[in-house]
Design a protein around this motif. Sequence first.
Motif, mmCIF file in Angstrom:
data_model
loop_
_atom_site.group_PDB
_atom_site.id
_atom_site.type_symbol
_atom_site.label_atom_id
_atom_site.label_comp_id
_atom_site.label_asym_id
_atom_site.label_seq_id
_atom_site.Cartn_x
_atom_site.Cartn_y
_atom_site.Cartn_z
ATOM 1 N N UNK A 44 -2.875 -11.309 -4.034
ATOM 2 C CA UNK A 44 -3.766 -11.881 -5.069
ATOM 3 C C UNK A 44 -5.028 -11.330 -4.952
ATOM 4 N N UNK A 45 -5.509 -11.380 -3.695
ATOM 5 C CA UNK A 45 -6.986 -10.650 -3.434
ATOM 6 C C UNK A 45 -6.921 -9.238 -3.902
ATOM 7 N N UNK A 46 -5.980 -8.555 -3.766
ATOM 8 C CA UNK A 46 -5.841 -7.031 -4.091
ATOM 9 C C UNK A 46 -5.740 -7.050 -5.671
ATOM 10 N N UNK A 47 -4.853 -7.583 -6.427
ATOM 11 C CA UNK A 47 -5.019 -7.896 -7.662
ATOM 12 C C UNK A 47 -6.187 -8.385 -8.402
ATOM 13 N N UNK A 48 -7.106 -9.145 -7.590
ATOM 14 C CA UNK A 48 -8.384 -9.399 -8.099
ATOM 15 C C UNK A 48 -9.534 -8.638 -8.020
ATOM 16 N N UNK A 49 -9.092 -7.621 -7.072
ATOM 17 C CA UNK A 49 -10.037 -6.535 -6.794
ATOM 18 C C UNK A 49 -11.181 -6.870 -5.732
ATOM 19 N N UNK A 50 -10.714 -7.790 -4.945
ATOM 20 C CA UNK A 50 -11.623 -8.475 -3.876
ATOM 21 C C UNK A 50 -11.351 -7.551 -2.581
ATOM 22 N N UNK A 51 -10.122 -7.156 -2.613
ATOM 23 C CA UNK A 51 -9.713 -6.308 -1.227
ATOM 24 C C UNK A 51 -8.693 -5.119 -1.547
ATOM 25 N N UNK A 52 -8.966 -4.059 -0.517
ATOM 26 C CA UNK A 52 -7.949 -3.005 -0.994
ATOM 27 C C UNK A 52 -7.718 -2.404 0.326
ATOM 28 N N UNK A 53 -6.463 -2.176 0.651
ATOM 29 C CA UNK A 53 -5.897 -1.551 1.732
ATOM 30 C C UNK A 53 -5.971 -0.059 1.531
ATOM 31 N N UNK A 54 -6.850 0.627 2.661
ATOM 32 C CA UNK A 54 -6.826 1.952 2.423
ATOM 33 C C UNK A 54 -5.430 2.563 2.811
ATOM 34 N N UNK B 17 4.680 1.845 -11.086
ATOM 35 C CA UNK B 17 5.209 2.324 -9.749
ATOM 36 C C UNK B 17 4.159 3.345 -8.962
ATOM 37 N N UNK B 18 3.121 2.873 -8.458
ATOM 38 C CA UNK B 18 2.189 3.437 -7.756
ATOM 39 C C UNK B 18 2.382 3.113 -6.186
ATOM 40 N N UNK B 19 1.371 3.887 -5.558
ATOM 41 C CA UNK B 19 1.699 3.730 -3.947
ATOM 42 C C UNK B 19 2.024 2.384 -3.626
ATOM 43 N N UNK B 20 0.815 1.676 -4.076
ATOM 44 C CA UNK B 20 0.993 0.023 -3.448
ATOM 45 C C UNK B 20 2.224 -0.306 -3.517
ATOM 46 N N UNK C 189 -4.634 4.765 5.128
ATOM 47 C CA UNK C 189 -4.276 4.773 6.634
ATOM 48 C C UNK C 189 -3.824 3.208 7.121
ATOM 49 N N UNK C 190 -4.346 2.458 6.720
ATOM 50 C CA UNK C 190 -3.898 0.928 6.771
ATOM 51 C C UNK C 190 -2.496 0.777 6.411
ATOM 52 N N UNK C 191 -2.252 1.201 5.323
ATOM 53 C CA UNK C 191 -0.552 1.071 4.917
ATOM 54 C C UNK C 191 0.182 1.705 5.760
ATOM 55 N N UNK C 192 -0.043 2.725 6.268
ATOM 56 C CA UNK C 192 0.595 3.682 7.319
ATOM 57 C C UNK C 192 0.752 2.908 8.488
ATOM 58 N N UNK C 193 -0.230 2.495 9.013
ATOM 59 C CA UNK C 193 -0.627 1.638 10.415
ATOM 60 C C UNK C 193 0.481 0.296 10.144
ATOM 61 N N UNK C 194 0.444 -0.419 9.064
ATOM 62 C CA UNK C 194 1.423 -1.511 8.763
ATOM 63 C C UNK C 194 2.826 -0.948 8.844
ATOM 64 N N UNK C 195 3.033 -0.015 8.083
ATOM 65 C CA UNK C 195 4.771 0.173 7.865
ATOM 66 C C UNK C 195 4.969 0.693 9.437
ATOM 67 N N UNK C 196 4.105 1.588 10.066
ATOM 68 C CA UNK C 196 4.294 2.010 11.473
ATOM 69 C C UNK C 196 4.668 0.736 12.450
#
Lengths: 291, 213
Positions: free
Chosen positions: B170-180, B116-119, B182-189
């Motif tokens: 899938x990309x996130x889990x494979x470590x190829x991509x990570x959402x910063x 249960x982390x931030x992501x 601020x990006x998460x905040x922008x998406x939720x907003x």
Amino acid sequence: MTDEKLVCSNITKTYGKKEVLKNINLELEKGKIYGLIGRNGAGKTTLLSILSAQNPASSGTVMLGTEPVWENRKALDHICFSREISALGANGQGNGYKVKDYLRAAAWYLPNWDKEMADRLIKEFDLDVKKRVIKLSKGMLSMLTIVIALASKADYTFLDEPVAGLDVVMREYFYRTLVEEFTESGRTFIVSTHIIEEASDVLEEVIMLDKGQIILKEDTQALLDRAVHVSGKEDVVAAATKGLHCLHEEKIGRSKGVTVLLHEGEHIQGNAELSVQPVNLQQVFVALCKE
Amino acid sequence: MDGIKRNLLYWGYTIGLMLSMILAMVLGICIVTGLDESGNILLAFCATMDEFGGMYMPFFMGMLGMVTINNYLPFTLTMGSTRRDSFIGMEIMLHLEGMLLIGIIIAAGIFSGRTANGMFFFGRVLLLVASAALCNLSGWAYLQFGKVVSLILFLVLTITGALGVSVFAAMHEAGKWSLPQWGRLVLVAAAVAADGIMIYLYAGKVKNLEVRV
């Protein structure tokens, strides 16, 4: 309970280019049973739905005393329009509902809901509350409409074709219950119906609607007192009805029959050559619509 | 009882009934497909909710948007409610019961052993808000364009959304991509703004809603 009148002024309703209601002005008093009579497509349901703010008018206003009815809970708490329910679960009819869901919603929404009365009517009608509305017969749907209308205890209660699909015993039971409730409570009822003759005894006043216009609003007895059917030889009938308001004529050979609406001071005396007979409400309606 | 309270009762019951049907359906699937290897219904239910919750949620909310505007909202008008009270009651209960469903999905995820982390929380909060926006969009589109177009729109948005999320996850889990952060905040907003805009547009349509004669 309110003593205010329900008044609609200059109501028009258009769907696309079709004008369904044309400049309707109507005043409904407290403590009367009105009959709303009209042919299919005359605009009866549309008028009732506008009076109860279920549909917006294209122009005009509906007021309960000094309160506008549109989007006004204070006014709407005094009005109940129990619509004709379709087994197909059309728009506004809670698809998949059971009878008990309908009744539960009615108890939440209608501030004067009389559960005791609803239970009694359900028992009298032998309605199965666990049955889904889509599985109800036409008659049972009418029964549900009646239960909601009567148990709503709303000051202004509108019933749209309440007896459609009901057998004669249940129709009689409905009219008896309606009159009992009216006598006890002094509520106002508007009953729209096509079975005019059966209802005519309980209707204090009739409102006739034709092609989106009110063609007549009158005390039922006063209307029947001044409506007569005159028949006899063509020339005799023509002479007797000259200058009178003839609604409808029919000819059989050299004989002629005319339905006449007499105005104050007018009178036709029957004799050996001229028959003057009273007419019933249905005949007046048919004659008016053919006019 | 005032108009909004009546509607909260009605909408709470009606939407709750639909939500319980969805949950019962998932439970039924778990039972029919033979539970999981352990034979534990609760574990199987949690695993299913965790894995497919991202699909159930928008599907439930989108369908809800169309069903409510076609049937239930007009029904409340026939019972004498004002459009305003009914719409407010509906929106409150849609969001509350959406929160309940996402709460179940979160609990199912934690119970199934997810970290249960931030992501984890970000994904589920985004899912809730985006689904609520989809629900309002479906209802609005139903009134604006009719049944067929709203259904197509709902399917296209749900499928593309689900595919997009799957690819990024899938990309996130494979470590190829990570959402910063601020990006998460922008998406939720952005999702919150989309929901707000859809509520506004939808309310405008409901203002003169007709109960079909």
